[in-house]
Design a protein around this motif. Sequence first.
Motif, mmCIF file in Angstrom:
data_model
loop_
_atom_site.group_PDB
_atom_site.id
_atom_site.type_symbol
_atom_site.label_atom_id
_atom_site.label_comp_id
_atom_site.label_asym_id
_atom_site.label_seq_id
_atom_site.Cartn_x
_atom_site.Cartn_y
_atom_site.Cartn_z
ATOM 1 N N GLY A 202 0.813 -1.208 0.000
ATOM 2 C CA GLY A 202 0.000 0.000 0.000
ATOM 3 C C GLY A 202 0.846 1.258 0.000
ATOM 4 N N ALA A 203 0.299 2.317 -0.581
ATOM 5 C CA ALA A 203 0.920 3.642 -0.533
ATOM 6 C C ALA A 203 -0.188 4.679 -0.519
ATOM 7 N N VAL A 204 0.045 5.772 0.203
ATOM 8 C CA VAL A 204 -0.964 6.818 0.367
ATOM 9 C C VAL A 204 -0.340 8.152 -0.012
ATOM 10 N N GLY A 205 -1.023 8.925 -0.853
ATOM 11 C CA GLY A 205 -0.519 10.255 -1.165
ATOM 12 C C GLY A 205 -0.990 10.741 -2.522
ATOM 13 N N ARG A 206 -0.705 11.995 -2.788
ATOM 14 C CA ARG A 206 -1.013 12.581 -4.089
ATOM 15 C C ARG A 206 -0.184 11.908 -5.166
ATOM 16 N N PRO A 209 4.944 13.505 -9.215
ATOM 17 C CA PRO A 209 6.277 12.922 -9.424
ATOM 18 C C PRO A 209 7.101 12.788 -8.147
ATOM 19 N N GLY A 210 7.017 13.777 -7.251
ATOM 20 C CA GLY A 210 7.846 13.751 -6.052
ATOM 21 C C GLY A 210 7.576 12.575 -5.126
ATOM 22 N N LYS A 211 6.408 11.975 -5.218
ATOM 23 C CA LYS A 211 6.101 10.820 -4.363
ATOM 24 C C LYS A 211 6.790 9.547 -4.854
ATOM 25 N N ARG A 212 7.246 9.528 -6.095
ATOM 26 C CA ARG A 212 8.040 8.416 -6.647
ATOM 27 C C ARG A 212 7.319 7.064 -6.525
ATOM 28 N N PHE A 213 6.047 7.064 -6.837
ATOM 29 C CA PHE A 213 5.292 5.812 -6.756
ATOM 30 C C PHE A 213 5.679 4.834 -7.871
#
Length: 411
Positions: A202-206, A209-213
Motif C-alpha cells: 500500500g501507498a498513500v498520497g497525491r 512525481p515527487g512521491k516516486r510511486f
Amino acid sequence: MRVLHVVTGLHAGGAERQLALLLRHLPADQEHEVAALTGPGAVARELRADGFTVHHLDMRGNRDLAVLPRLTRLIRSGRYDLVHTHLYRAMLYGRLAARLAGVRAVIATEHSLQSGVIEGRPTSRGVKALYLGAERLGSTTLAVSGQVAGVLGEWGVPAGRVRLLPNGVDAARYRFTPTARAAHRGRLRAQLGLPIGAFVIGAVGRLVPGKRFHVPLEALVRLPDARLLLIGEGPERAALLDRAARLGVRDRLVLTGERDDVPELLTAVDVLVSPSREETFGLAALEGLAAGLPLLHSACPALAELPAAAAPHARLLPSEPEPYARELALLATTRPGPFPVPPAVAHYDIARIATDLAALYRESVGAPPAAAPAVPAPAAPRTGREPAAPLPRGRSRRTAAAPSGRRRPGG
C-alpha cells in the motif's frame, strides 16, 4: 473565538487531510470555518459532513487577483478573531486579506517547504521574495518539522516568528478489533478486486512525481504474486497506468482515487511504502504505523527526529526499485503484523497537537489560557458499529455562500 482557515484547495492531499483532522480535535469553545481558494474535493465533503462551514472563493488561477477583495469581504463580514492559512497561495492571499480586513492575529502553517522546493515545484527568486514579503504580514509561522523550520531560517524568516508544531495522527481511528479488522479486510479486498490471500503493498498520497510511486511499481515486476494499492489522486495517474502497462503489471495495480476511508483501506494492506526522497513531515508513514503495518520509507522527518526505538518496524531504504523489491520479497515470505502501535504514533497524537494549537490561538488573540482538561480514558478498538458522534458545539450544518451572496458550487 472565531477562526477562519484559508487553504488553497480541499482535495485529499496531506495538508488538507491534516487540516480536517485538526478541526475535529480543537476545543468546542473555538468556532472554526474554512475558506478554500480553489475548487472543492474529498476533504470539503468530509468537513461539511462533520458540520463545518466551508466557503469557496472560486479562484481561477494563481494570478486571479479578484479573489483578494472577495476574501477580504469574507474575513471582515465574518468578524473573525484570527486567520490561519495553509499552503503557499493561501498564505499569500490570506495574510494580505486578513490585514486589509483589520485582523492582526494571522498564523500560517508551512506544510510543504523544502530546500529549493515548495509544494513540489522549484522555488525561484520571485517566489521567495513574495513568500518573505507575505510572511511579514503575519504574526507566526508554524513549521511541521524541524527540517521545515531549518529551511525557514535559511530563507531569512526570524527565529522568533517560527514555532514548531508537527502534524498529528488520530491513532484511535486506525485501531480495530481483530474481528472488525478482518471484516474490513475481506470486504475491501473483494470490492477492490484484491485476492484475499495476495500480498498487498500500500501507498498513500497525491499522485505527483515527487512521491516516486514508480518505485514500488517497478518493484512489483520482481514480486509475481503481489498487488500494489495506491490510495490518492493526482496528475501522475495516467503516467503510472502507462508505466504499469509497459512493465506488464497493469492487472496488479489498483488506484483508488480520493478516499475518506484510509484507515479501513489500510486493513487490506500488508505493508506500507513511502518512497519519496523528500518529505516535510511524512504523515502517510505515521498512518501506516498507526495501522500496525511494517513500513518501508525513504524520507520521513517525523521519524528522523525520534530515536529508532520509536518505530521499530520502520525501515529506511534508498528510493530505488531494487532495495524495495528485496525488502518486499522478504515481507511477502514472512507476512508479519499487524504490529502493536509504536511509540512514534503516540508522540504525534493529534489530541496533543490540537491542544498546543488551541493554546497558541488563545495566546495570539490575548485570551486567557484554558483550564486543564480531564485526562480521557484510552479509546477502545473500533468494532465498525459505533454510533455517530454528536455534532460539537460551534459548528453549523449549513453550506456557506461566497461573500457576494451568490451560491457557489458545492463540494
